[in-house]
Scaffold this motif. Structure first.
Motif, mmCIF file in Angstrom:
data_model
loop_
_atom_site.group_PDB
_atom_site.id
_atom_site.type_symbol
_atom_site.label_atom_id
_atom_site.label_comp_id
_atom_site.label_asym_id
_atom_site.label_seq_id
_atom_site.Cartn_x
_atom_site.Cartn_y
_atom_site.Cartn_z
ATOM 1 N N MET A 34 0.813 -1.214 0.000
ATOM 2 C CA MET A 34 0.000 0.000 0.000
ATOM 3 C C MET A 34 0.854 1.275 0.000
ATOM 4 S SD MET A 34 -2.562 -1.729 -0.320
ATOM 5 C CE MET A 34 -3.753 -0.466 -0.613
ATOM 6 N N LEU A 35 2.102 1.159 0.382
ATOM 7 C CA LEU A 35 3.014 2.301 0.422
ATOM 8 C C LEU A 35 3.271 2.820 -0.983
ATOM 9 C CD1 LEU A 35 4.784 3.658 2.661
ATOM 10 C CD2 LEU A 35 6.618 2.139 1.959
ATOM 11 N N ARG A 36 3.401 4.085 -1.138
ATOM 12 C CA ARG A 36 3.672 4.662 -2.463
ATOM 13 C C ARG A 36 5.161 4.603 -2.823
ATOM 14 N NH1 ARG A 36 -0.249 3.909 -5.466
ATOM 15 N NH2 ARG A 36 -2.169 4.342 -4.389
ATOM 16 N N ASP A 37 5.978 4.122 -1.915
ATOM 17 C CA ASP A 37 7.426 4.046 -2.136
ATOM 18 C C ASP A 37 7.774 2.716 -2.802
ATOM 19 O OD1 ASP A 37 10.167 4.046 -2.049
ATOM 20 O OD2 ASP A 37 10.315 4.461 0.093
ATOM 21 N N THR A 38 7.935 2.740 -4.122
ATOM 22 C CA THR A 38 8.252 1.499 -4.830
ATOM 23 C C THR A 38 9.681 1.041 -4.568
ATOM 24 O OG1 THR A 38 8.846 2.691 -6.839
ATOM 25 C CG2 THR A 38 6.576 1.906 -6.676
ATOM 26 N N ALA A 39 10.545 1.939 -4.143
ATOM 27 C CA ALA A 39 11.935 1.549 -3.884
ATOM 28 C C ALA A 39 12.011 0.522 -2.748
ATOM 29 C CB ALA A 39 12.778 2.777 -3.555
ATOM 30 N N LYS A 40 11.235 0.728 -1.697
ATOM 31 C CA LYS A 40 11.230 -0.239 -0.592
ATOM 32 C C LYS A 40 10.651 -1.568 -1.040
ATOM 33 C CE LYS A 40 11.164 2.852 3.385
ATOM 34 N NZ LYS A 40 10.365 3.348 4.524
ATOM 35 N N PHE A 41 9.589 -1.512 -1.830
ATOM 36 C CA PHE A 41 8.987 -2.747 -2.338
ATOM 37 C C PHE A 41 10.010 -3.508 -3.172
ATOM 38 C CE2 PHE A 41 6.710 -5.172 -5.579
ATOM 39 C CZ PHE A 41 5.825 -5.905 -4.799
ATOM 40 N N GLU A 42 10.665 -2.812 -4.074
ATOM 41 C CA GLU A 42 11.663 -3.461 -4.939
ATOM 42 C C GLU A 42 12.804 -4.053 -4.125
ATOM 43 O OE1 GLU A 42 13.944 -2.649 -9.138
ATOM 44 O OE2 GLU A 42 13.182 -0.931 -8.022
ATOM 45 N N CYS A 43 13.269 -3.313 -3.148
ATOM 46 C CA CYS A 43 14.344 -3.796 -2.275
ATOM 47 C C CYS A 43 13.912 -5.085 -1.564
ATOM 48 C CB CYS A 43 14.681 -2.710 -1.261
ATOM 49 S SG CYS A 43 15.911 -3.177 -0.058
ATOM 50 N N TYR A 44 12.695 -5.089 -1.053
ATOM 51 C CA TYR A 44 12.203 -6.257 -0.316
ATOM 52 C C TYR A 44 12.056 -7.472 -1.228
ATOM 53 C CZ TYR A 44 9.511 -9.274 2.704
ATOM 54 O OH TYR A 44 9.097 -10.353 3.443
ATOM 55 N N VAL A 45 11.417 -7.300 -2.386
ATOM 56 C CA VAL A 45 11.171 -8.466 -3.241
ATOM 57 C C VAL A 45 12.447 -8.946 -3.930
ATOM 58 C CG1 VAL A 45 8.713 -7.981 -3.527
ATOM 59 C CG2 VAL A 45 10.324 -7.191 -5.268
ATOM 60 N N ASN A 46 13.455 -8.137 -3.968
ATOM 61 C CA ASN A 46 14.732 -8.641 -4.474
ATOM 62 C C ASN A 46 15.359 -9.620 -3.487
ATOM 63 O OD1 ASN A 46 14.994 -7.503 -7.057
ATOM 64 N ND2 ASN A 46 15.626 -5.554 -6.193
ATOM 65 N N MET A 47 14.930 -9.556 -2.230
ATOM 66 C CA MET A 47 15.435 -10.480 -1.207
ATOM 67 C C MET A 47 14.476 -11.633 -0.931
ATOM 68 S SD MET A 47 16.941 -8.041 1.708
ATOM 69 C CE MET A 47 18.641 -7.572 1.703
ATOM 70 N N TYR A 48 13.168 -11.346 -0.935
ATOM 71 C CA TYR A 48 12.181 -12.331 -0.507
ATOM 72 C C TYR A 48 10.958 -12.323 -1.430
ATOM 73 C CZ TYR A 48 14.707 -11.549 3.882
ATOM 74 O OH TYR A 48 15.680 -11.395 4.834
ATOM 75 N N GLN A 49 10.359 -13.486 -1.597
ATOM 76 C CA GLN A 49 9.082 -13.571 -2.287
ATOM 77 C C GLN A 49 7.980 -13.238 -1.278
ATOM 78 O OE1 GLN A 49 8.284 -17.281 -4.288
ATOM 79 N NE2 GLN A 49 6.410 -16.498 -5.207
ATOM 80 N N LEU A 50 6.944 -12.578 -1.747
ATOM 81 C CA LEU A 50 5.805 -12.279 -0.886
ATOM 82 C C LEU A 50 5.099 -13.570 -0.477
ATOM 83 C CD1 LEU A 50 4.192 -9.286 -2.841
ATOM 84 C CD2 LEU A 50 5.592 -9.151 -0.771
ATOM 85 N N ASP A 51 4.482 -13.548 0.692
ATOM 86 C CA ASP A 51 3.649 -14.674 1.109
ATOM 87 C C ASP A 51 2.421 -14.717 0.210
ATOM 88 O OD1 ASP A 51 5.335 -15.426 3.190
ATOM 89 O OD2 ASP A 51 4.346 -14.104 4.634
ATOM 90 N N PRO A 52 1.797 -15.891 0.061
ATOM 91 C CA PRO A 52 0.626 -16.001 -0.829
ATOM 92 C C PRO A 52 -0.478 -14.979 -0.553
ATOM 93 C CG PRO A 52 1.385 -18.175 -0.236
ATOM 94 C CD PRO A 52 2.190 -17.203 0.574
ATOM 95 N N GLU A 53 -0.770 -14.697 0.703
ATOM 96 C CA GLU A 53 -1.806 -13.710 1.022
ATOM 97 C C GLU A 53 -1.390 -12.312 0.565
ATOM 98 O OE1 GLU A 53 -5.039 -13.806 2.261
ATOM 99 O OE2 GLU A 53 -4.702 -15.889 1.706
ATOM 100 N N ALA A 54 -0.118 -12.009 0.661
ATOM 101 C CA ALA A 54 0.377 -10.715 0.192
ATOM 102 C C ALA A 54 0.365 -10.667 -1.333
ATOM 103 C CB ALA A 54 1.778 -10.443 0.734
ATOM 104 N N GLU A 55 0.635 -11.785 -1.988
ATOM 105 C CA GLU A 55 0.520 -11.835 -3.461
ATOM 106 C C GLU A 55 -0.916 -11.541 -3.882
ATOM 107 O OE1 GLU A 55 1.914 -15.656 -4.828
ATOM 108 O OE2 GLU A 55 3.969 -14.926 -5.027
ATOM 109 N N ARG A 56 -1.878 -12.117 -3.151
ATOM 110 C CA ARG A 56 -3.287 -11.865 -3.435
ATOM 111 C C ARG A 56 -3.592 -10.372 -3.297
ATOM 112 N NH1 ARG A 56 -7.221 -10.594 -0.421
ATOM 113 N NH2 ARG A 56 -6.194 -11.187 1.498
ATOM 114 N N LYS A 57 -3.096 -9.777 -2.234
ATOM 115 C CA LYS A 57 -3.299 -8.339 -1.992
ATOM 116 C C LYS A 57 -2.644 -7.518 -3.105
ATOM 117 C CE LYS A 57 -4.504 -5.533 1.458
ATOM 118 N NZ LYS A 57 -5.850 -5.468 1.980
ATOM 119 N N LEU A 58 -1.486 -7.942 -3.549
ATOM 120 C CA LEU A 58 -0.796 -7.264 -4.645
ATOM 121 C C LEU A 58 -1.652 -7.286 -5.906
ATOM 122 C CD1 LEU A 58 1.746 -5.969 -5.968
ATOM 123 C CD2 LEU A 58 2.562 -8.305 -6.366
#
Length: 156
Positions: free
Chosen positions: A38-62
């Motif tokens: 939900m954060l508008r900061d895509t840099a943090k999202f990109e940093c996180y997913v470069n390290m970890y895959q989202l959990d299935p529930e978070a993928e659904r939310k995405l």
């Protein structure tokens, strides 16, 4: 790693550098992953997913978020879990982006074809081949004009 409240604060308020240092200690909890989406900061999202895959529930939310910017970051890196793939068929624009990088599983292709939105099936088939079962079901149940368009597109 940390409490949920600390993780949410990390996502919302910490600098990218601090965020990067802290997430190297482990994955975020699901609700903190939701905050990241939900954060508008895509840099943090990109940093996180470069390290970890989202959990299935978070993928659904995405997928439900409709955030094209995040899809373009996430889908090249990861294939969604099977039940999220089946959900993708309800979101044609999201499915179109996903299909650039991944083929749907056979079960998800069947869900796509049975969804009764033949135009979505045609859009998907332009990017990826349908499995035999999905192709057969489409030919047997779609309008004749759409089946003809499908056959011309696929060269059959």
């Amino acid at each position: 790693m940390e409490t949920l409240d600390n993780q949410i604060a990390l996502v919302r308020y910490y600098s990218l550098r601090e965020f990067k240092d802290r997430i190297s200690q482990g994955k975020l909890k699901i609700k903190a992953q939701f905050e990241l989406i939900m954060l508008r900061d895509t840099a943090k999202f990109e940093c996180y997913v470069n390290m970890y895959q989202l959990d299935p529930e978070a993928e659904r939310k995405l997928v439900e978020s409709g955030r094209r910017d995040l899809f373009e970051i996430y889908f090249p890196l990861y294939r969604c879990c099977s039940y999220v793939e089946a959900l993708l068929v309800r979101y044609p624009k999201t499915l179109s982006i996903y299909a650039k990088y991944h083929e749907l599983s056979k079960n998800s292709q069947k869900v796509l074809v049975r969804n009764k939105k033949a135009k979505n099936t045609l859009k998907y088939a332009k990017k990826r081949d349908l499995c035999e079962e999905a192709r057969s079901f489409f030919r047997g149940h779609a309008e004749k004009a759409l089946v003809l368009a499908f056959d011309r597109m696929c060269g059959t």
